[in-house]
Design a protein around this motif. Structure first.
Motif: not given
Length: 167
Positions: A88-112
């Motif tokens: 868990a300690g290996s997670l970095k901020k840039r990975k969070l931004y990539k995860y956000l992009d993934l959520l958007e690409s999967k068409k999750y709505n903004p609230t989700s």
């Protein structure tokens, strides 16, 4: 959580491992070198995986409603599917931004999207406060408000539509 200190001019690293503090000599008098060696050594001892962090959180948060626990478990399992069951300690901020992009690409709505990120933030901040992980990946990471996420997805949609008209 780890800390560096000096003893007789030599830098040492103190790490809490399974609730016990251990000290390791970094074998240097140079502070910059000590920080580099300390980070490397600390990463080796960072053993709590994301799923283990979830298990620890669920054990401590027994008074939560079953739905809250189920939502957290679903969110973390989906995150593990993408990130892997890494420390868990290996997670970095840039990975969070990539995860956000993934959520958007999967068409999750903004609230989700916002809810997924908030649940992860709760888990990782809890892990940091309870010395399960040594860094705060969400520190300085602003979870976009759903209005911003909606605007971002709206702009993507408009751009896609206008691209169709241009061609």
């Amino acid at each position: 959580m780890a800390s560096t200190y000096q003893r007789n001019g030599i830098y040492w690293l103190a790490i809490v491992i399974n609730g016990k503090q251990k000290a390791f000599s970094l074998k240097t008098r140079d502070k910059i070198q000590a920080v580099k060696r300390g980070q490397k050594l600390e990463a080796e001892y960072e053993t709590v995986s994301v799923s283990q962090l979830l298990t620890l959180w669920l054990k401590q948060k027994q008074k939560l409603r079953p739905r809250t626990k189920a939502d957290m478990k679903t969110t973390v399992e989906a995150f593990i599917e993408w990130f892997g069951n890494k420390p868990a300690g290996s997670l970095k901020k840039r990975k969070l931004y990539k995860y956000l992009d993934l959520l958007e690409s999967k068409k999750y709505n903004p609230t989700s999207q916002s809810m997924f990120l908030r649940r992860l933030k709760i888990l990782f901040n809890w892990g940091y406060k309870n010395d399960s992980i040594s860094n705060q990946p969400f520190k300085g990471f602003d979870i976009p408000a759903w209005e911003m996420l909606l605007k971002r997805s709206w702009m993507t949609w408009v751009f896609t539509i206008s691209k169709g008209f241009i061609n």
